[in-house]
Design a protein around this motif. Structure first.
Motif, PDB file in Angstrom:
ATOM      1  N   HIS A 284      94.080  -2.772  19.813  1.00  0.00           N
ATOM      2  CA  HIS A 284      93.263  -1.567  19.609  1.00  0.00           C
ATOM      3  C   HIS A 284      94.016  -0.520  18.779  1.00  0.00           C
ATOM      4  O   HIS A 284      93.488   0.020  17.825  1.00  0.00           O
ATOM      5  CB  HIS A 284      92.845  -0.970  20.959  1.00  0.00           C
ATOM      6  CG  HIS A 284      91.955   0.229  20.844  1.00  0.00           C
ATOM      7  ND1 HIS A 284      92.444   1.512  20.767  1.00  0.00           N
ATOM      8  CD2 HIS A 284      90.608   0.341  20.760  1.00  0.00           C
ATOM      9  CE1 HIS A 284      91.432   2.359  20.655  1.00  0.00           C
ATOM     10  NE2 HIS A 284      90.314   1.685  20.656  1.00  0.00           N
ATOM     11  N   HIS A 285      95.256  -0.233  19.166  1.00  0.00           N
ATOM     12  CA  HIS A 285      96.054   0.720  18.385  1.00  0.00           C
ATOM     13  C   HIS A 285      97.546   0.524  18.663  1.00  0.00           C
ATOM     14  O   HIS A 285      97.927  -0.163  19.607  1.00  0.00           O
ATOM     15  CB  HIS A 285      95.655   2.177  18.685  1.00  0.00           C
ATOM     16  CG  HIS A 285      95.945   2.613  20.093  1.00  0.00           C
ATOM     17  ND1 HIS A 285      95.007   2.613  21.099  1.00  0.00           N
ATOM     18  CD2 HIS A 285      97.088   3.062  20.685  1.00  0.00           C
ATOM     19  CE1 HIS A 285      95.555   3.033  22.225  1.00  0.00           C
ATOM     20  NE2 HIS A 285      96.820   3.322  22.001  1.00  0.00           N
ATOM     21  N   ILE A 286      98.327   1.141  17.819  1.00  0.00           N
ATOM     22  CA  ILE A 286      99.773   1.192  18.017  1.00  0.00           C
ATOM     23  C   ILE A 286     100.125   2.624  18.396  1.00  0.00           C
ATOM     24  O   ILE A 286      99.770   3.565  17.675  1.00  0.00           O
ATOM     25  CB  ILE A 286     100.517   0.771  16.735  1.00  0.00           C
ATOM     26  CG1 ILE A 286     100.200  -0.692  16.412  1.00  0.00           C
ATOM     27  CG2 ILE A 286     102.027   0.986  16.877  1.00  0.00           C
ATOM     28  CD1 ILE A 286     100.538  -1.098  15.004  1.00  0.00           C
TER      29      ILE A 286
ATOM     30  N   VAL B 120      96.672   4.067  14.447  1.00  0.00           N
ATOM     31  CA  VAL B 120      97.959   4.499  14.992  1.00  0.00           C
ATOM     32  C   VAL B 120      97.718   5.764  15.813  1.00  0.00           C
ATOM     33  O   VAL B 120      97.048   6.695  15.350  1.00  0.00           O
ATOM     34  CB  VAL B 120      98.987   4.761  13.869  1.00  0.00           C
ATOM     35  CG1 VAL B 120     100.252   5.415  14.419  1.00  0.00           C
ATOM     36  CG2 VAL B 120      99.334   3.456  13.156  1.00  0.00           C
ATOM     37  N   GLU B 121      98.233   5.762  17.034  1.00  0.00           N
ATOM     38  CA  GLU B 121      98.099   6.906  17.939  1.00  0.00           C
ATOM     39  C   GLU B 121      99.413   7.673  17.927  1.00  0.00           C
ATOM     40  O   GLU B 121     100.442   7.143  18.353  1.00  0.00           O
ATOM     41  CB  GLU B 121      97.804   6.371  19.351  1.00  0.00           C
ATOM     42  CG  GLU B 121      97.816   7.418  20.450  1.00  0.00           C
ATOM     43  CD  GLU B 121      97.764   6.775  21.832  1.00  0.00           C
ATOM     44  OE1 GLU B 121      98.425   5.736  22.046  1.00  0.00           O
ATOM     45  OE2 GLU B 121      97.067   7.324  22.700  1.00  0.00           O
ATOM     46  N   LEU B 122      99.386   8.904  17.431  1.00  0.00           N
ATOM     47  CA  LEU B 122     100.591   9.731  17.489  1.00  0.00           C
ATOM     48  C   LEU B 122     100.636  10.416  18.845  1.00  0.00           C
ATOM     49  O   LEU B 122      99.648  10.990  19.298  1.00  0.00           O
ATOM     50  CB  LEU B 122     100.590  10.784  16.375  1.00  0.00           C
ATOM     51  CG  LEU B 122     100.592  10.280  14.932  1.00  0.00           C
ATOM     52  CD1 LEU B 122     100.715  11.464  13.961  1.00  0.00           C
ATOM     53  CD2 LEU B 122     101.706   9.272  14.696  1.00  0.00           C
TER      54      LEU B 122
ATOM     55  N   TYR C 144     105.914   3.190  20.415  1.00  0.00           N
ATOM     56  CA  TYR C 144     106.047   3.472  21.841  1.00  0.00           C
ATOM     57  C   TYR C 144     105.360   2.382  22.659  1.00  0.00           C
ATOM     58  O   TYR C 144     105.863   1.951  23.677  1.00  0.00           O
ATOM     59  CB  TYR C 144     105.454   4.851  22.109  1.00  0.00           C
ATOM     60  CG  TYR C 144     105.400   5.281  23.546  1.00  0.00           C
ATOM     61  CD1 TYR C 144     106.523   5.196  24.362  1.00  0.00           C
ATOM     62  CD2 TYR C 144     104.224   5.792  24.084  1.00  0.00           C
ATOM     63  CE1 TYR C 144     106.465   5.600  25.680  1.00  0.00           C
ATOM     64  CE2 TYR C 144     104.168   6.201  25.400  1.00  0.00           C
ATOM     65  CZ  TYR C 144     105.282   6.104  26.197  1.00  0.00           C
ATOM     66  OH  TYR C 144     105.226   6.499  27.500  1.00  0.00           O
ATOM     67  N   HIS C 145     104.185   1.953  22.201  1.00  0.00           N
ATOM     68  CA  HIS C 145     103.500   0.847  22.858  1.00  0.00           C
ATOM     69  C   HIS C 145     102.502   0.233  21.882  1.00  0.00           C
ATOM     70  O   HIS C 145     102.168   0.840  20.872  1.00  0.00           O
ATOM     71  CB  HIS C 145     102.780   1.308  24.132  1.00  0.00           C
ATOM     72  CG  HIS C 145     101.685   2.310  23.887  1.00  0.00           C
ATOM     73  ND1 HIS C 145     101.827   3.659  24.122  1.00  0.00           N
ATOM     74  CD2 HIS C 145     100.423   2.161  23.405  1.00  0.00           C
ATOM     75  CE1 HIS C 145     100.709   4.284  23.808  1.00  0.00           C
ATOM     76  NE2 HIS C 145      99.845   3.415  23.361  1.00  0.00           N
ATOM     77  N   ILE C 146     102.038  -0.979  22.216  1.00  0.00           N
ATOM     78  CA  ILE C 146     100.891  -1.566  21.535  1.00  0.00           C
ATOM     79  C   ILE C 146      99.772  -1.662  22.555  1.00  0.00           C
ATOM     80  O   ILE C 146     100.008  -2.081  23.696  1.00  0.00           O
ATOM     81  CB  ILE C 146     101.219  -2.951  20.930  1.00  0.00           C
ATOM     82  CG1 ILE C 146     102.345  -2.810  19.900  1.00  0.00           C
ATOM     83  CG2 ILE C 146      99.977  -3.557  20.285  1.00  0.00           C
ATOM     84  CD1 ILE C 146     102.769  -4.128  19.254  1.00  0.00           C
ATOM     85  N   CYS C 147      98.580  -1.215  22.172  1.00  0.00           N
ATOM     86  CA  CYS C 147      97.447  -1.186  23.090  1.00  0.00           C
ATOM     87  C   CYS C 147      96.487  -2.330  22.779  1.00  0.00           C
ATOM     88  O   CYS C 147      96.155  -2.562  21.618  1.00  0.00           O
ATOM     89  CB  CYS C 147      96.722   0.153  22.982  1.00  0.00           C
ATOM     90  SG  CYS C 147      95.242   0.241  24.019  1.00  0.00           S
ATOM     91  N   TYR C 148      96.056  -3.023  23.836  1.00  0.00           N
ATOM     92  CA  TYR C 148      95.167  -4.176  23.700  1.00  0.00           C
ATOM     93  C   TYR C 148      93.850  -3.920  24.413  1.00  0.00           C
ATOM     94  O   TYR C 148      93.826  -3.305  25.479  1.00  0.00           O
ATOM     95  CB  TYR C 148      95.831  -5.426  24.298  1.00  0.00           C
ATOM     96  CG  TYR C 148      97.137  -5.770  23.626  1.00  0.00           C
ATOM     97  CD1 TYR C 148      97.169  -6.600  22.516  1.00  0.00           C
ATOM     98  CD2 TYR C 148      98.333  -5.242  24.089  1.00  0.00           C
ATOM     99  CE1 TYR C 148      98.365  -6.907  21.886  1.00  0.00           C
ATOM    100  CE2 TYR C 148      99.539  -5.540  23.460  1.00  0.00           C
ATOM    101  CZ  TYR C 148      99.543  -6.373  22.364  1.00  0.00           C
ATOM    102  OH  TYR C 148     100.721  -6.665  21.742  1.00  0.00           O
TER     103      TYR C 148
ATOM    104  N   ILE D 106     103.228  -2.135  27.046  1.00  0.00           N
ATOM    105  CA  ILE D 106     101.899  -2.379  26.500  1.00  0.00           C
ATOM    106  C   ILE D 106     100.884  -1.536  27.257  1.00  0.00           C
ATOM    107  O   ILE D 106     101.132  -1.103  28.381  1.00  0.00           O
ATOM    108  CB  ILE D 106     101.483  -3.878  26.565  1.00  0.00           C
ATOM    109  CG1 ILE D 106     101.257  -4.316  28.018  1.00  0.00           C
ATOM    110  CG2 ILE D 106     102.529  -4.769  25.880  1.00  0.00           C
ATOM    111  CD1 ILE D 106     100.453  -5.592  28.128  1.00  0.00           C
ATOM    112  N   GLU D 107      99.758  -1.275  26.594  1.00  0.00           N
ATOM    113  CA  GLU D 107      98.661  -0.542  27.216  1.00  0.00           C
ATOM    114  C   GLU D 107      97.442  -1.449  27.184  1.00  0.00           C
ATOM    115  O   GLU D 107      97.173  -2.074  26.152  1.00  0.00           O
ATOM    116  CB  GLU D 107      98.403   0.747  26.407  1.00  0.00           C
ATOM    117  CG  GLU D 107      97.245   1.599  26.913  1.00  0.00           C
ATOM    118  CD  GLU D 107      97.043   2.859  26.060  1.00  0.00           C
ATOM    119  OE1 GLU D 107      97.462   2.881  24.886  1.00  0.00           O
ATOM    120  OE2 GLU D 107      96.437   3.813  26.566  1.00  0.00           O
ATOM    121  N   LEU D 108      96.748  -1.533  28.301  1.00  0.00           N
ATOM    122  CA  LEU D 108      95.477  -2.261  28.342  1.00  0.00           C
ATOM    123  C   LEU D 108      94.354  -1.232  28.366  1.00  0.00           C
ATOM    124  O   LEU D 108      94.389  -0.271  29.144  1.00  0.00           O
ATOM    125  CB  LEU D 108      95.386  -3.143  29.588  1.00  0.00           C
ATOM    126  CG  LEU D 108      96.383  -4.294  29.691  1.00  0.00           C
ATOM    127  CD1 LEU D 108      96.220  -4.995  31.035  1.00  0.00           C
ATOM    128  CD2 LEU D 108      96.210  -5.267  28.536  1.00  0.00           C
TER     129      LEU D 108
HETATM  130 NI    NI Z   1      97.914   4.291  23.486  1.00  0.00          NI
END
Ligand code: NI
Length: 132
Positions: free
Chosen positions: A6-8, A53-55, A77-81, A126-128
């Motif tokens: 979804h985003h980085i 990209v999420e700042l 910081y994380h990768i979101c799935y 990671i973020e779900l």
């Molecule tokens: Ni995020």
């Protein structure tokens, strides 16, 4: 499980200053800066080439994002799935060695959708994100 990205998430010291620099690289801000009070961060989403990209800027000295930036500088910081079933995916990942490090909660910067952060020594944070 095949999880779509979804985003980085990208940790920065100042969202306003970083937006300007990311714009030089061709990114466009997707909306307003959102204050995530419970997580003690400010957030804005940028887009480039279909990648989001999420700042993330810490708003408190006791934020884990703050210490991360002090230690490593700005960066991923994380990768979101994305997942359709948050609990089910979390259970599957738990069996693969991913440990939940937060409880499931709403993300104000993403329409209050439910998210869960997990960690593994091999993949990091990671973020779900639960999607419809
Ligand atoms: Ni995020």
């Amino acid at each position: 499980v095949k999880l779509r990205i979804h985003h980085i998430g990208y940790a920065v010291s100042s969202i306003e200053k970083s937006i300007q620099k990311f714009e030089v690289l061709g990114y466009t801000a997707m909306g307003e800066v959102v204050d995530d009070v419970s997580r003690k961060v400010r957030i804005v989403f940028l887009e480039n080439s279909g990648v989001h990209v999420e700042l993330i800027e810490p708003t408190s000295n006791d934020s884990p994002v703050k210490s991360l930036i002090e230690k490593n500088g700005p960066g991923t910081y994380h990768i979101c799935y994305e997942t359709k079933g948050l609990e089910e995916t979390a259970n599957k990942l738990s069996k693969q060695g991913f440990k939940p490090i937060t409880s499931i909660s709403a993300a104000p910067a993403i329409d209050d959708r439910r998210v869960l952060f997990m960690y593994s020594r091999e993949c990091g944070l990671i973020e779900l994100l639960e999607v419809g």
